[in-house]
Design an enzyme around this catalytic site. Sequence first.
Site, PDB file in Angstrom:
ATOM      1  N   HIS A 267       0.886  -1.226   0.031  1.00 32.25           N
ATOM      2  CA  HIS A 267       0.032  -0.105   0.130  1.00 32.25           C
ATOM      3  C   HIS A 267       0.946   1.215   0.053  1.00 32.25           C
ATOM      4  O   HIS A 267       2.120   1.238   0.708  1.00 32.25           O
ATOM      5  CB  HIS A 267      -0.888  -0.186   1.211  1.00 32.25           C
ATOM      6  CG  HIS A 267      -1.559   1.152   1.630  1.00 32.25           C
ATOM      7  ND1 HIS A 267      -2.340   1.934   0.800  1.00 32.25           N
ATOM      8  CD2 HIS A 267      -1.591   1.683   2.974  1.00 32.25           C
ATOM      9  CE1 HIS A 267      -2.993   2.975   1.591  1.00 32.25           C
ATOM     10  NE2 HIS A 267      -2.381   3.025   2.759  1.00 32.25           N
ATOM     11  N   TYR A 298      -6.178   9.117   1.933  1.00 28.77           N
ATOM     12  CA  TYR A 298      -6.064   9.705   3.568  1.00 28.77           C
ATOM     13  C   TYR A 298      -5.067  10.486   3.620  1.00 28.77           C
ATOM     14  O   TYR A 298      -4.107  10.347   2.880  1.00 28.77           O
ATOM     15  CB  TYR A 298      -6.537   8.508   4.305  1.00 28.77           C
ATOM     16  CG  TYR A 298      -5.244   7.554   4.484  1.00 28.77           C
ATOM     17  CD1 TYR A 298      -4.159   7.909   5.371  1.00 28.77           C
ATOM     18  CD2 TYR A 298      -5.240   6.450   3.879  1.00 28.77           C
ATOM     19  CE1 TYR A 298      -3.129   6.937   5.464  1.00 28.77           C
ATOM     20  CE2 TYR A 298      -4.269   5.450   4.048  1.00 28.77           C
ATOM     21  CZ  TYR A 298      -3.211   5.693   4.895  1.00 28.77           C
ATOM     22  OH  TYR A 298      -2.200   4.772   4.817  1.00 28.77           O
ATOM     23  N   ASP A 588     -29.034 -21.189  17.078  1.00 31.31           N
ATOM     24  CA  ASP A 588     -30.184 -21.853  17.044  1.00 31.31           C
ATOM     25  C   ASP A 588     -29.920 -22.911  15.971  1.00 31.31           C
ATOM     26  O   ASP A 588     -29.489 -22.795  14.841  1.00 31.31           O
ATOM     27  CB  ASP A 588     -31.368 -20.668  16.853  1.00 31.31           C
ATOM     28  CG  ASP A 588     -31.397 -20.117  15.541  1.00 31.31           C
ATOM     29  OD1 ASP A 588     -30.416 -20.019  14.679  1.00 31.31           O
ATOM     30  OD2 ASP A 588     -32.314 -19.784  15.013  1.00 31.31           O
TER      31      ASP A 588
END
Length: 854
Positions: A267, A298, A588
């Site tokens: 990156h 960013y 469940d």
Amino acid sequence: MSSTPENGPAPENSPVPKSGPVPQSGPAPQSGPAPQSGAPETRPPGPKVVIVGAGIVGCSLADELTARGWTDVTVLEQGPLPAPGGSTSHAPGLVFQTSPSKALAAFAQYTVEKFRSLEVDGVSCFHQVGGLELATTPERLAELHRRAGYAASWGIRAEVVSAARCKELWPLIDESFVLGGLHTPDDGLARALLAAHAQRERATGRGARFLDRHTVTGIERENGRVTAVVTDRGSFPADHVVSAAGFWGPVIGRMAGVDVPLQPLAHQYAKTQPLPELAEATAEASKPILRFQDRDLYFREHHDRVGIGSYAHRPLPVDPFAVLTYDEARARNLDMPSSFPFTEDDWAPSWDDCRRLMPALRGAEVEEGFNGVFSFTPDGMPLLGESRTLRGFWLAEAVWVTHSAGVARAVAEWMVDGRPSIDLHECDLTRFEDAQRSPSYVRERGCRQFVEVYDIVHPLQPIEGPRPLRVSPFHARQQELGAFFLEGGGWERPHWYEANAPLVDALEGLPERDAWSARYWSPIAAAEAKATREKVALYDMTPLRRLEVTGPGALAFLDRMTSNNLRKKPGAVTYTLLLDETGGVRSDLTVARLAADRFQVGANSPADLDWLLGHAPEDVHLKDITSGTCCIGVWGPLARELVQPLTHDDFSHEGFGYFRAKETYIGHVPVTAMRLSYVGELGWELYTSADLGLRLWDTLWEAGREHGAVAAGRSAFNSLRLEKGYRAWGVDMTDEHHPFEAGLGFAVRMDKDGFVGQEALRDLPDATRRLTPLLLDDPASVVLGKEPVHVGGAPAGYVTSAGYGYTLGRCIAYAWLPPLAAGTAVHIEYFGEKVPATVAEEPLFDPKMTRIRR
């Protein structure tokens, strides 16, 4: 990974002293003891634990374990301390806490809380400058409103602000093409190396030891348990081994014979030259950490420079087995093993976007940059938990700095107490199917996760590839009917069928949808729901997990592991719960007793099998039979008319009662028929082997012609089950919830002899929350799930499942809320709008169950 904090590569300038005073107190975990000051108490040191990796995760875990009394902890690191060369060593440390995932948000919140309490030589381990996410398109601005909703749901301060306010917060931006932003004042910068140092010192003070320059060469095991870690400098006996090796995780996993589905990628991160506009900067950072997601960028300050990370470039996968050692990397003039040369061509488009956003950069240049390596999984979530195949071997992998302390706390709770205090099913290392673990799948999906880091991802959005991967035996017929497929667990799942489009003409009063809720939806779903309520429909239930449990001890085992009474004659089917020792709902199940010592169990996830295997005695055998079998749900008022002529067995209500099972034939096909219905209508689930599945479909389809039978998809199924109030595990309830607050007390037999979780249920305090049905007041309103619910003008809970109830003509939303009386008015926040809703009585549809029991 739709919203992932940036903890990829970037040099960290904060000094890390070799020694110095470190405060010995920290924030209290939500569950379990907080790290304590002073010398450890005089108590047994606990089992021997070896942690592989002294990055931020390994150091955080050592701190959390020793705080809980497990002080015989050894942390092994192949590189030098304090900066050993993994992702931690150069993480920019941007911490955005808001996430669609409740678990990730909780990890981040604890990380911020803890790091704020830590300091080294007077320097805090967290710099709370806030966060700012920019929107330059209407779609992104809507997404920021949705993210503000997530923040409210998870208890994070956030506010959607104007472009002018964005300019005030970040004066360097050109607000002329900014539409707004999301300001999160409690976000900020984690100083990862300082935080690692502080926690390392605390853990050492309690008895842990950290050994750098120890390269792991093997994991020893005996009788299915880990026994030791072997290094180039000796062997270390261990009762527990935790792989916190970051992008080296697959390497450590291979030594242990444990698959680690993780793909490292490189990156880009760059730093500008000093900017005149920041010349007066006295602090490392004073402005919020910044995201420009519309361009995959960013930003953060480094005193008088700006650091920039980019996800806009092509994926750059890295082979973890080929990463250089620390010394090899240094010999090649690389800063760290995780630091690769900067690729200028990949950077050029992003640099243009940076200069457009910040005019101050138009005359500046990039002074330094590199490509740093960090980890992605096929679904973008961490890999946490104990291996099924090698007990005592744990993973704490694919964890970014943002989540590091929170993950460490959860894993420490898991190891010491037997369970984490928050639900981790999204992160459980067992969650991937075998078909999702091939190296090619992990690589392709890991690369896709990188591409989608800043994408606006719809909650129903399927993966793009590899598809199709898993298909039911009916797939060819579904394609002929124009099935629209989404994906789950690698399975292709029809959500509606274009062949049913003519049925839409008969619908009345179906409201228009907004653009977001209309994605991955069709009015055909309403037509299929109507056909199920009025005639009969075929549903492909093949992807639902099926386990076979056999052996002389099968009945006693299942009765002990579950909450309901299973001591019934063969032919009985029971809805029951799989609880943990605290009474939390792990899953469940539907359990069909097919013979004295043979059961078929309908389960939810691979973790169910793992849990049962971990408790099964030698006289019980468990097998996942999902892939070798298939299932068709035949439901609707005409279901009996369709099925009865195809079998010689009695399918009348008297001859084949509700929640009963028979092994019989449908035409030429042997089936296990169970009279169950998750759509609230008469019908059966019909199971057969995969090789006979197509014949079963064709038999039912041909017989259904005279009854107007249709094929129906998951979209209609979800609507119908919400009208009946049937819960979806992992969405409506998890192990954070007990059965009574989840509305599942009917599945608990407190009078039967001991079952797992029974004692905890006896001592429960009064419920402070309930899974609550809501009906939206406006028939045209729709919500989708995870939205905050406001009571009395303040957030009080969040939506779990939501969908339009076509029979009721209203959108249904289930939500965790304080106990509220039916008729109470609430508001659900949907993209910043407060949508009125009302607490309803359940079941919402057919409360007397007359349609199912006819």
